[in-house]
Design a protein around this motif. Structure first.
Motif: not given
Length: 81
Positions: A20, A22, A25-26, A66
């Motif tokens: 995941p 994106s 995101g983290s 991040k």
């Protein structure tokens, strides 16, 4: 808050498509091995990747980063304590 940037090469983007990843995101990153010359093997989302870093990373250490995506490259921006 200080940050440093870790670059994951574009060739690894296709390997990460099941993760995941994106913009904004983290992710949790664990440093597995120092390959020298600023190259490292890390665990990211349960998979191993090779990446380059402008700052020295320590084997066995972990950090949250991040995600930034630019020009088909994934940048991981780590918060320093």
């Amino acid at each position: 808050m200080k940050t440093d940037v870790v670059l994951q090469t574009a060739a690894l983007v296709s390997k990460a498509t099941n993760l995941p990843l994106s913009e904004g995101g983290s992710v949790y990153v664990r440093v597995i091995k120092n390959l020298d010359n600023g190259r490292y093997v890390v665990s990211l989302g349960g998979k191993r990747f090779e990446l380059s870093s402008d700052v020295k990373l320590e084997e066995g250490k972990s950090f949250v980063a991040k995600i930034r995506i630019q020009d088909s490259k994934i940048f991981l921006v780590r918060e320093l304590e």
